[in-house]
Design a protein around this motif. Structure first.
Motif, PDB file in Angstrom:
ATOM      1  N   GLN A  33      37.216 -28.834  28.938  1.00  0.00           N
ATOM      2  CA  GLN A  33      36.210 -28.395  29.903  1.00  0.00           C
ATOM      3  C   GLN A  33      34.911 -28.076  29.173  1.00  0.00           C
ATOM      4  O   GLN A  33      34.936 -27.518  28.071  1.00  0.00           O
ATOM      5  CB  GLN A  33      36.693 -27.149  30.666  1.00  0.00           C
ATOM      6  CG  GLN A  33      37.874 -27.373  31.582  1.00  0.00           C
ATOM      7  CD  GLN A  33      37.543 -28.271  32.771  1.00  0.00           C
ATOM      8  OE1 GLN A  33      36.380 -28.584  33.023  1.00  0.00           O
ATOM      9  NE2 GLN A  33      38.565 -28.698  33.492  1.00  0.00           N
ATOM     10  N   PRO A  34      33.780 -28.426  29.785  1.00  0.00           N
ATOM     11  CA  PRO A  34      32.494 -28.069  29.162  1.00  0.00           C
ATOM     12  C   PRO A  34      32.374 -26.554  29.009  1.00  0.00           C
ATOM     13  O   PRO A  34      32.850 -25.796  29.859  1.00  0.00           O
ATOM     14  CB  PRO A  34      31.453 -28.595  30.161  1.00  0.00           C
ATOM     15  CG  PRO A  34      32.175 -29.593  31.002  1.00  0.00           C
ATOM     16  CD  PRO A  34      33.602 -29.150  31.051  1.00  0.00           C
ATOM     17  N   ASN A  35      31.737 -26.134  27.937  1.00  0.00           N
ATOM     18  CA  ASN A  35      31.613 -24.698  27.680  1.00  0.00           C
ATOM     19  C   ASN A  35      30.928 -23.959  28.821  1.00  0.00           C
ATOM     20  O   ASN A  35      31.247 -22.799  29.090  1.00  0.00           O
ATOM     21  CB  ASN A  35      30.849 -24.468  26.370  1.00  0.00           C
ATOM     22  CG  ASN A  35      31.728 -24.681  25.146  1.00  0.00           C
ATOM     23  OD1 ASN A  35      32.918 -24.980  25.267  1.00  0.00           O
ATOM     24  ND2 ASN A  35      31.160 -24.547  23.973  1.00  0.00           N
ATOM     25  N   ASP A 215      36.666 -33.740  32.168  1.00  0.00           N
ATOM     26  CA  ASP A 215      35.834 -34.829  31.638  1.00  0.00           C
ATOM     27  C   ASP A 215      36.361 -35.179  30.258  1.00  0.00           C
ATOM     28  O   ASP A 215      36.072 -34.487  29.278  1.00  0.00           O
ATOM     29  CB  ASP A 215      34.367 -34.373  31.567  1.00  0.00           C
ATOM     30  CG  ASP A 215      33.470 -35.449  30.981  1.00  0.00           C
ATOM     31  OD1 ASP A 215      33.942 -36.595  30.843  1.00  0.00           O
ATOM     32  OD2 ASP A 215      32.312 -35.135  30.663  1.00  0.00           O
TER      33      ASP A 215
END
Length: 217
Positions: A33-35, A215
Motif C-alpha cells: 500500500q502507498p505510504n 497497487d
C-alpha cells in the motif's frame, strides 16, 4: 469501506456471536500500500497493522513509529530463516511459524536477544501442497515442540482455500487451538471476517476493504 464501518461490523458480529466487545482485534493489512494510504489510517487512530514481507516492513515502519505512538506491526507472510533476526526486531508478532527449522532459529535468537515476539503457528487447514503451514494432523506435536523450545505461542493462524467455505476451516483451527490450550485465532480476511468472528477469531486480517485495491506496480 471506511475503517469505522469495518470496526462497526466486527462489533456487530461479536454481539451476534455472544462474544465480549473488543475481543477481536483488527489487523489492517498494509502490504503493497502507498505510504499515504497507510498514514491516513494511522491518522484515524488505528495502530495495529500487518505486513507480508520483512524487507517492505523495514522500509516503512521505522519512520511511521517515529511519527505515531503505540504502533504494533505483525508479520503475516512466510518467514525465511535468514530474515528471522530482522523480523524479531521489527514485529510485535509473527503469524507464520510453520516448520521446525524456523522454530529452532527463533528459539536460538530469542535466547541471544533476550526477547521474542508473540508467535502464531500457521496451520495449512486445507492441506494445500502449494501453501505454507503445518498440516492439521501434525499441529499438536508442532505446538508442543515450540513450547519445549520456550517459544511464546499465543495463537494459530490459517488461510482457507479460496474455493472452499471458510467457516469449515475456521472451525477446524478453533478446535485445534482449544485442545492445545491456545487462545489466539488469527483468521478471517476482507471477504469473510464476520464468519471468523462468529467462530472465535481474536485477530482478523483486513486489507483491501480498508485501503482499496492494492497497487502491485
Amino acid at each position: 469501506m471506511s475503517l469505522a464501518e469495518i470496526t462497526d461490523r466486527i462489533q456487530k458480529a461479536e454481539i451476534a456471536a455472544g462474544r465480549e466487545q473488543g475481543s477481536t482485534k483488527l489487523i489492517a493489512v498494509s502490504k503493497v500500500q502507498p505510504n499515504a494510504r497507510v498514514e491516513s489510517v494511522l491518522s484515524e487512530g488505528h495502530r495495529l497493522f500487518g505486513e507480508n514481507k520483512v524487507q517492505e516492513a523495514a522500509g516503512k515502519w521505522p519512520d511511521f513509529r517515529e511519527k505515531f505512538d503505540g504502533v504494533s506491526v505483525h508479520l503475516l507472510g512466510p518467514l525465511q530463516t535468514n530474515k528471522a533476526r530482522q523480523a524479531m526486531e521489527l514485529f510485535e508478532a509473527i503469524h507464520s511459524v510453520d516448520r521446525p527449522k524456523l522454530a529452532n532459529t527463533l528459539a536460538r535468537l530469542a535466547q541471544e536477544l533476550g526477547h521474542c515476539p508473540d508467535l502464531f503457528v500457521q496451520v495449512n487447514t486445507g492441506e494445500e501442497p502449494q501453501k505454507a503451514g503445518i498440516l492439521p494432523s501434525d499441529a499438536d506435536a508442532f505446538i508442543q515442540t515450540c513450547r519445549d523450545l520456550d517459544l511464546p505461542v499465543v495463537g494459530l493462524m490459517c488461510i482457507p482455500p479460496v474455493e472452499e467455505e471458510p467457516s469449515l476451516h475456521f472451525a477446524l483451527l478453533a478446535k485445534i487451538a482449544a485442545r492445545n490450550g491456545v487462545e489466539g485465532l488469527s483468521m478471517g480476511m476482507s471477504g469473510d471476517f464476520e464468519r471468523a468472528v462468529a467462530l472465535g477469531a481474536t485477530h482478523v486480517r483486513v486489507g483491501s476493504a480498508i485501503f482499496g485495491a492494492r497497487d502491485y506496480g
